[in-house]
Design a protein around this motif. Sequence first.
Motif, PDB file in Angstrom:
ATOM      1  N   TRP A   9      -4.992  21.370  -3.899  1.00 56.38           N
ATOM      2  CA  TRP A   9      -3.592  21.085  -4.233  1.00 56.38           C
ATOM      3  C   TRP A   9      -3.471  19.712  -4.898  1.00 56.38           C
ATOM      4  CZ3 TRP A   9      -0.658  22.488   0.936  1.00 56.38           C
ATOM      5  CH2 TRP A   9      -0.829  23.866   1.183  1.00 56.38           C
ATOM      6  N   ARG A  10      -2.536  19.595  -5.822  1.00 57.07           N
ATOM      7  CA  ARG A  10      -2.165  18.296  -6.379  1.00 57.07           C
ATOM      8  C   ARG A  10      -1.117  17.674  -5.455  1.00 57.07           C
ATOM      9  NH1 ARG A  10      -4.065  17.154 -11.271  1.00 57.07           N
ATOM     10  NH2 ARG A  10      -5.004  18.848 -12.471  1.00 57.07           N
ATOM     11  N   THR A  11      -1.317  16.431  -5.070  1.00 58.06           N
ATOM     12  CA  THR A  11      -0.425  15.792  -4.111  1.00 58.06           C
ATOM     13  C   THR A  11       0.063  14.441  -4.632  1.00 58.06           C
ATOM     14  OG1 THR A  11      -2.268  14.734  -2.939  1.00 58.06           O
ATOM     15  CG2 THR A  11      -1.575  16.903  -2.165  1.00 58.06           C
ATOM     16  N   ILE A  12       1.284  14.102  -4.251  1.00 58.84           N
ATOM     17  CA  ILE A  12       1.852  12.780  -4.508  1.00 58.84           C
ATOM     18  C   ILE A  12       2.069  12.118  -3.158  1.00 58.84           C
ATOM     19  CG2 ILE A  12       3.781  11.483  -5.478  1.00 58.84           C
ATOM     20  CD1 ILE A  12       4.341  13.932  -7.266  1.00 58.84           C
ATOM     21  N   ALA A  13       1.410  10.988  -2.930  1.00 59.43           N
ATOM     22  CA  ALA A  13       1.545  10.256  -1.667  1.00 59.43           C
ATOM     23  C   ALA A  13       2.312   8.968  -1.936  1.00 59.43           C
ATOM     24  CB  ALA A  13       0.170   9.946  -1.084  1.00 59.43           C
ATOM     25  N   VAL A  14       3.322   8.679  -1.093  1.00 55.60           N
ATOM     26  CA  VAL A  14       4.129   7.478  -1.314  1.00 55.60           C
ATOM     27  C   VAL A  14       4.168   6.624  -0.057  1.00 55.60           C
ATOM     28  CG1 VAL A  14       5.558   8.645  -3.033  1.00 55.60           C
ATOM     29  CG2 VAL A  14       6.314   8.591  -0.667  1.00 55.60           C
ATOM     30  N   ASP A  15       4.284   5.315  -0.268  1.00 54.38           N
ATOM     31  CA  ASP A  15       4.405   4.375   0.847  1.00 54.38           C
ATOM     32  C   ASP A  15       5.124   3.142   0.339  1.00 54.38           C
ATOM     33  OD1 ASP A  15       3.635   2.372   3.033  1.00 54.38           O
ATOM     34  OD2 ASP A  15       2.605   4.168   3.741  1.00 54.38           O
ATOM     35  N   VAL A  16       5.754   2.407   1.271  1.00 49.94           N
ATOM     36  CA  VAL A  16       6.488   1.199   0.898  1.00 49.94           C
ATOM     37  C   VAL A  16       5.625  -0.050   1.047  1.00 49.94           C
ATOM     38  CG1 VAL A  16       8.725   2.188   1.503  1.00 49.94           C
ATOM     39  CG2 VAL A  16       7.414   0.927   3.234  1.00 49.94           C
ATOM     40  N   ASP A  17       4.442   0.102   1.614  1.00 53.66           N
ATOM     41  CA  ASP A  17       3.578  -1.047   1.884  1.00 53.66           C
ATOM     42  C   ASP A  17       2.449  -1.105   0.851  1.00 53.66           C
ATOM     43  OD1 ASP A  17       2.681  -3.228   3.886  1.00 53.66           O
ATOM     44  OD2 ASP A  17       0.890  -1.980   3.658  1.00 53.66           O
ATOM     45  N   GLU A  18       2.357  -2.215   0.150  1.00 58.48           N
ATOM     46  CA  GLU A  18       1.387  -2.335  -0.941  1.00 58.48           C
ATOM     47  C   GLU A  18      -0.050  -2.205  -0.450  1.00 58.48           C
ATOM     48  OE1 GLU A  18       0.361  -5.286  -4.737  1.00 58.48           O
ATOM     49  OE2 GLU A  18       2.010  -5.752  -3.359  1.00 58.48           O
ATOM     50  N   SER A  19      -0.371  -2.818   0.691  1.00 60.58           N
ATOM     51  CA  SER A  19      -1.744  -2.755   1.192  1.00 60.58           C
ATOM     52  C   SER A  19      -2.113  -1.327   1.603  1.00 60.58           C
ATOM     53  CB  SER A  19      -1.941  -3.711   2.369  1.00 60.58           C
ATOM     54  OG  SER A  19      -1.125  -3.339   3.471  1.00 60.58           O
ATOM     55  N   SER A  20      -1.140  -0.577   2.161  1.00 65.73           N
ATOM     56  CA  SER A  20      -1.395   0.814   2.523  1.00 65.73           C
ATOM     57  C   SER A  20      -1.647   1.659   1.290  1.00 65.73           C
ATOM     58  CB  SER A  20      -0.208   1.385   3.309  1.00 65.73           C
ATOM     59  OG  SER A  20      -0.042   0.712   4.533  1.00 65.73           O
ATOM     60  N   VAL A  21      -0.885   1.395   0.226  1.00 64.80           N
ATOM     61  CA  VAL A  21      -1.074   2.129  -1.025  1.00 64.80           C
ATOM     62  C   VAL A  21      -2.451   1.845  -1.609  1.00 64.80           C
ATOM     63  CG1 VAL A  21      -0.311   2.274  -3.438  1.00 64.80           C
ATOM     64  CG2 VAL A  21       1.362   2.347  -1.578  1.00 64.80           C
ATOM     65  N   GLU A  22      -2.850   0.581  -1.611  1.00 67.52           N
ATOM     66  CA  GLU A  22      -4.166   0.226  -2.153  1.00 67.52           C
ATOM     67  C   GLU A  22      -5.281   0.858  -1.334  1.00 67.52           C
ATOM     68  OE1 GLU A  22      -4.740  -1.223  -5.045  1.00 67.52           O
ATOM     69  OE2 GLU A  22      -2.555  -1.129  -5.263  1.00 67.52           O
ATOM     70  N   ALA A  24      -5.065   3.661   0.405  1.00 68.17           N
ATOM     71  CA  ALA A  24      -5.059   5.098   0.127  1.00 68.17           C
ATOM     72  C   ALA A  24      -5.701   5.390  -1.227  1.00 68.17           C
ATOM     73  CB  ALA A  24      -3.630   5.630   0.174  1.00 68.17           C
ATOM     74  N   LYS A  25      -5.415   4.561  -2.212  1.00 66.32           N
ATOM     75  CA  LYS A  25      -6.036   4.744  -3.529  1.00 66.32           C
ATOM     76  C   LYS A  25      -7.545   4.597  -3.443  1.00 66.32           C
ATOM     77  CE  LYS A  25      -2.198   3.293  -6.521  1.00 66.32           C
ATOM     78  NZ  LYS A  25      -1.724   2.273  -7.495  1.00 66.32           N
ATOM     79  N   ALA A  26      -8.003   3.634  -2.658  1.00 70.61           N
ATOM     80  CA  ALA A  26      -9.445   3.427  -2.502  1.00 70.61           C
ATOM     81  C   ALA A  26     -10.092   4.624  -1.815  1.00 70.61           C
ATOM     82  CB  ALA A  26      -9.709   2.145  -1.706  1.00 70.61           C
ATOM     83  N   LEU A  37      -6.729  14.691  -8.061  1.00 66.19           N
ATOM     84  CA  LEU A  37      -5.668  15.524  -7.510  1.00 66.19           C
ATOM     85  C   LEU A  37      -4.688  14.724  -6.651  1.00 66.19           C
ATOM     86  CD1 LEU A  37      -7.757  18.640  -6.361  1.00 66.19           C
ATOM     87  CD2 LEU A  37      -6.453  18.359  -8.485  1.00 66.19           C
ATOM     88  N   VAL A  38      -5.048  13.480  -6.328  1.00 69.84           N
ATOM     89  CA  VAL A  38      -4.234  12.666  -5.418  1.00 69.84           C
ATOM     90  C   VAL A  38      -3.622  11.497  -6.182  1.00 69.84           C
ATOM     91  CG1 VAL A  38      -4.209  11.310  -3.300  1.00 69.84           C
ATOM     92  CG2 VAL A  38      -5.733  13.291  -3.493  1.00 69.84           C
ATOM     93  N   ASP A  39      -2.308  11.465  -6.236  1.00 64.89           N
ATOM     94  CA  ASP A  39      -1.564  10.423  -6.942  1.00 64.89           C
ATOM     95  C   ASP A  39      -0.811   9.591  -5.904  1.00 64.89           C
ATOM     96  OD1 ASP A  39      -0.019   8.847  -8.565  1.00 64.89           O
ATOM     97  OD2 ASP A  39       1.058  10.483  -9.534  1.00 64.89           O
ATOM     98  N   VAL A  40      -1.247   8.355  -5.696  1.00 63.70           N
ATOM     99  CA  VAL A  40      -0.650   7.485  -4.688  1.00 63.70           C
ATOM    100  C   VAL A  40       0.300   6.512  -5.370  1.00 63.70           C
ATOM    101  CG1 VAL A  40      -1.092   5.881  -2.793  1.00 63.70           C
ATOM    102  CG2 VAL A  40      -2.777   7.651  -3.338  1.00 63.70           C
ATOM    103  N   ARG A  41       1.537   6.449  -4.881  1.00 58.85           N
ATOM    104  CA  ARG A  41       2.563   5.646  -5.535  1.00 58.85           C
ATOM    105  C   ARG A  41       3.249   4.702  -4.548  1.00 58.85           C
ATOM    106  NH1 ARG A  41       5.519  10.494  -9.052  1.00 58.85           N
ATOM    107  NH2 ARG A  41       3.617  11.177 -10.157  1.00 58.85           N
ATOM    108  N   LEU A  42       3.496   3.482  -5.004  1.00 49.09           N
ATOM    109  CA  LEU A  42       4.240   2.501  -4.229  1.00 49.09           C
ATOM    110  C   LEU A  42       5.730   2.678  -4.524  1.00 49.09           C
ATOM    111  CD1 LEU A  42       4.151  -0.099  -2.414  1.00 49.09           C
ATOM    112  CD2 LEU A  42       4.153  -1.399  -4.563  1.00 49.09           C
ATOM    113  N   VAL A  43       6.552   2.764  -3.462  1.00 47.26           N
ATOM    114  CA  VAL A  43       8.005   2.872  -3.642  1.00 47.26           C
ATOM    115  C   VAL A  43       8.681   1.721  -2.910  1.00 47.26           C
ATOM    116  CG1 VAL A  43       7.945   5.375  -3.905  1.00 47.26           C
ATOM    117  CG2 VAL A  43       8.227   4.401  -1.625  1.00 47.26           C
ATOM    118  N   ARG A  44       9.913   1.446  -3.289  1.00 46.15           N
ATOM    119  CA  ARG A  44      10.666   0.363  -2.677  1.00 46.15           C
ATOM    120  C   ARG A  44      11.549   0.889  -1.559  1.00 46.15           C
ATOM    121  NH1 ARG A  44      13.540  -1.729  -7.873  1.00 46.15           N
ATOM    122  NH2 ARG A  44      15.162  -2.070  -6.285  1.00 46.15           N
ATOM    123  N   HIS A  45      11.849   0.001  -0.603  1.00 45.75           N
ATOM    124  CA  HIS A  45      12.726   0.368   0.517  1.00 45.75           C
ATOM    125  C   HIS A  45      14.114   0.764   0.045  1.00 45.75           C
ATOM    126  CE1 HIS A  45      10.316  -0.780   4.058  1.00 45.75           C
ATOM    127  NE2 HIS A  45       9.828  -1.750   3.309  1.00 45.75           N
TER     128      HIS A  45
END
Length: 217
Positions: A9-22, A24-26, A37-45
């Motif tokens: 599956w293609r997935t979009i993962a989001v989080d508000v914490d920059e270190s968590s996003v980094e 997850a990307k790693a 297939l995994v797209d990790v994105r940083l979002v704002r509160h």
Amino acid sequence: LIAASLYGWRTIAVDVDESSVESAKANASRNEHVKDLVDVRLVRHDVPMLDAVHSPVDFCMCNPPFFEDGVDANGSHGHLPGSAGAPHTPLGMGRQHELCASGGDTAFALRLAAESRQRPVDVYWFTTLLGRKVAYRALVSNLETERPKPNVVRTCTIQPGNGRNATTRWVVAWSFVAPPSSRTTPLCRIGVEGAVDWPADVAGHRDEAREAIGEDK
């Protein structure tokens, strides 16, 4: 990673914490067979969570912070999970922003419900896990009374853990697109190599939902 590895599956993962996003990307980049297939994105509160979704998706899976603060999380202990003096419990395995948020899981789930009404046809199924019955009741009540109402609301309970360590969790799924018959049929079927068998006329269901919601408003 599990959805991509097991089912492709293609997935979009989001989080508000920059270190968590980094982090997850790693993790994704270390798995060569699924990293695309995994797209990790940083979002704002302060922006809608669903702003991360730019095109229709099959479903949204949410695991919100269950607690309002450290006292809420640890009862009368008064320590934030993972902080000095906090008891050694499963709660200590998470970071503060992962476990605690203003209003706890009730407010988080109601926010997702409100956002789902703004983007009702962009997500076929909205789903969320809830840690407390009060949050479950508040969300189901909201979905059943506020307009536009979803076509379908499905619920179930799960019990992670064994014996004395088992903890009840509630799952709520709702859809403005799925036909009413989905109240009693499987949300979808996962076939060979992870192919998801949605109802045949998903595009038609989306068009019908747009018309119905337009009239409902």
